[in-house]
Design an enzyme around this catalytic site. Sequence first.
Site, mmCIF file in Angstrom:
data_model
loop_
_atom_site.group_PDB
_atom_site.id
_atom_site.type_symbol
_atom_site.label_atom_id
_atom_site.label_comp_id
_atom_site.label_asym_id
_atom_site.label_seq_id
_atom_site.Cartn_x
_atom_site.Cartn_y
_atom_site.Cartn_z
ATOM 1 N N ARG A 1 18.259 7.699 -3.585
ATOM 2 C CA ARG A 1 17.423 8.218 -4.666
ATOM 3 C C ARG A 1 15.945 8.075 -4.312
ATOM 4 N NH1 ARG A 1 18.058 8.326 -10.380
ATOM 5 N NH2 ARG A 1 19.978 7.146 -10.226
ATOM 6 N N ILE A 2 15.210 9.136 -4.474
ATOM 7 C CA ILE A 2 13.770 9.101 -4.223
ATOM 8 C C ILE A 2 13.072 9.005 -5.579
ATOM 9 C CG2 ILE A 2 11.809 10.403 -3.306
ATOM 10 C CD1 ILE A 2 13.791 9.221 -1.180
ATOM 11 N N GLU B 1 10.712 2.207 6.924
ATOM 12 C CA GLU B 1 10.786 2.074 8.382
ATOM 13 C C GLU B 1 11.456 3.250 9.082
ATOM 14 O OE1 GLU B 1 11.257 -2.455 9.333
ATOM 15 O OE2 GLU B 1 12.030 -2.089 7.336
ATOM 16 N N PRO C 1 8.652 11.537 -5.075
ATOM 17 C CA PRO C 1 8.616 12.322 -3.841
ATOM 18 C C PRO C 1 7.247 12.339 -3.172
ATOM 19 C CG PRO C 1 9.012 13.741 -5.751
ATOM 20 C CD PRO C 1 9.045 12.325 -6.244
ATOM 21 N N LYS C 2 6.194 12.092 -3.944
ATOM 22 C CA LYS C 2 4.856 12.116 -3.348
ATOM 23 C C LYS C 2 4.609 10.864 -2.492
ATOM 24 C CE LYS C 2 0.075 12.986 -4.532
ATOM 25 N NZ LYS C 2 -0.841 13.356 -5.614
ATOM 26 N N GLY D 1 0.828 -1.197 0.000
ATOM 27 C CA GLY D 1 0.000 0.000 0.000
ATOM 28 C C GLY D 1 0.864 1.249 0.000
ATOM 29 N N THR D 2 2.147 1.040 -0.175
ATOM 30 C CA THR D 2 3.117 2.115 0.018
ATOM 31 C C THR D 2 3.495 2.839 -1.259
ATOM 32 O OG1 THR D 2 4.743 0.376 -0.143
ATOM 33 C CG2 THR D 2 4.166 1.112 2.052
HETATM 34 MO MO1 MOS Z 1 9.281 -5.026 8.121
HETATM 35 S S1 MOS Z 1 9.052 -4.901 10.170
HETATM 36 O O1 MOS Z 1 10.917 -5.467 8.015
HETATM 37 O O2 MOS Z 1 8.291 -6.299 7.642
#
Ligand code: MOS
Length: 738
Positions: free
Chosen positions: A628-629, A705, A632-633, A467-468
Amino acid sequence: MSSKIIGRPMDRVDGKLKVTGKAQYAAEYNPPGMAYAVIVQSTVPRGTVLRMQTSEAERAPGVLAVLTPRNTPKLPGADKFSAVPVLPRLTAMQDSEVLYNGQPIALVVADTFERATYAASRVRTTYVEKAASLKLEAGLERSEPALGNFGMPPPGHTRGDAAAALAAAPVRVEASYRTPTEHHNPMEPHASIAVWDDPEHLTLYDSNQGVFFMRQFLSLLFGLPPDNVRVISRYVGGGFGCKALPWPHQIMSIMAAKVVGRPVKLVLTRQQMFSLVGYRPQTLQKVELGASAQGKLTAIRHTGYSETSELDAFTEPFVNVSNMLYACPNVATSQRVVRLSASTPTFMRAPGEAPGTFAFESAMDELAHALKRDPLELRRLNHADKDPEHGKPWSSKSLLECYRWCAERFGWQRRSLQPRSMRDGDALIGWGMATATFPAFRMQASALARVMADGTAVVQCGAADLGTGAYTVFTQLAAETLGMSPEKVRMEMGDTVLPPGGLAGGSSTTATASPAIRSASNEVRRKLVQLAVADKESPLHGLAEKDIVVEDGRLSSSQDTARGETFAQLLTRQKLTHVEGKGDAAPDPAEQKFSSHAFGSHFVEVRVDEALGTVRVSRIVTAMGAGRILNPKTARSQIQGGVIFGLGMALTEETLRDPRLGRVMTADFAEYHVPVHADVPDIDVHFVEEHDPHVNPLGIKGIGEIGTTGIAAAVANAVFHATGKRVRELPITLDKLL
Ligand code: MOS
């Protein structure tokens, strides 16, 4: 790499599918003949199942099967896992031992979910109860040395002589910190639908962080060749670590489907997610710092305990940050685990770094206070110019620039040194900061790219998008490399029929899959150019390959862009349905010459009501040096999500177990408080431009993370600055400030 599409803040390619309900999540498949399973959980924390009365459940309307330890089929490959740390979690009714309250002890399968739920409530269980271990503090004496999860080295590090340096240090701080058990709570609950296509072939619709990892596990466990198992997880509504490893519900849905001879759906309730799919273990940490009178660190000692279950020796490696975050010649860190009558903990967003940075970056703030120095200045003074743990150069590091940007944006120079010195009406104002860090990893992946005769492309990689934004950034990368518009490129992920992708763990998805996607796309582009220049009927016939430009699905002469043709024209004339390329990527041993981490900083303002003890976070400024991004959004939104995750850790999230029964008492969103919109201020996120030639071919570091690391300490430090009160136990609830 020129960047017309990469680096652009493109909207999510899956956004429309999601808001219109067309993106199909695991629980939304409905194979014909499907039955529904509901898990029955233990109600005692420790004991043996003596007797289960199942006849009433079996006679209930629509019930197809009631599985208990007595009649559940044995798992053919269960013994293969007994030696592997972290995997012996197979509490799938293989025996009658109860090791925690909430353990699955029976499974009811019926023709509807409601009937299965009713019948499950009619199963009666008698236990022989045993003494349970429920309190971390009570188990310290029987603690065990922490092992590394999954064959990773055990956390802990020694360099120099920390004991001697602490004894000799002119300035010392020593403090103990505590972080509670926390649950991931992705929006989408865990769900599995198991379909036995025939006795030797299994399909599992599942919500997980890596279909190939899941397939490998299931094929071993059920004694099937990997090619006979298909795992599908196209869209995932959040993972945060609790969907990385397999859990009992996947195994139970598969066993049930075999027993009843029909597809079986098993969806966990929100309440069940507090006992069946892992959590971040609580920690007790002690940090000792020694410094010169000028503030140079001379010694770090960081030790402590985390909880684990009777089943498993999972470790929350919180000392890792203390080994590498600052230059310091004398370091001693170690950890132990305490087994409790609790379900098994697991990786949770920034496992180790999240609670570790809380303790360590709080201790740095305590040291700054002891030295009467500015906390930011103290960190700059102790900046590690190379990796102090392994002695290697950093592949890149922009931490000083993160500090600089945040300090300026935040207005840090206006901060008064003295706690309780800033006020706005009834509110005590506090400004705190902390460093963020997370290692950059990558794994193996393969990809396939195909340009079709209609001028569209399909790109495949069996990685996971939690979902990222992975679908989006991979579409951008493929489109740019192929020389096409992103609207013409369809990305496919999350299925074991696709080329193998990595596990979405350790913030590694983009770094892992991108080089494979790029190389597959490059191969297609090269083939198209070669086809054109060799084709007598092409307007580009006879030109050198290097003189062809590829843009927007069209090949043309670099001398005269009017001379050219589209991919579709070329393929149609050649009577080709498509041209395809494959790419494989794996970590390059040369990358090991460097230490690769993303670094960042958070600057936080809190307003504490002096009379009520309530804490409101009013401002957050975050900067990240994270390679590298690609977009950016989506990147900004990922860092914001990480920061919000950290705000929950700082202020509201805490899983509580009943002290006598060991049952999770906070098993819903009324009791377990994740931040809501009203808790979250504007989060000002900045990415420092960083070109890392060493970390991997595309210079990508993970961003999933790191946003969560450091934030709890930044809040705690701000609360100290506001109130003069140091809270060393999360979450910082008002009772701790009164
Ligand atoms: Mo993430 S906590 O390494 O699945």
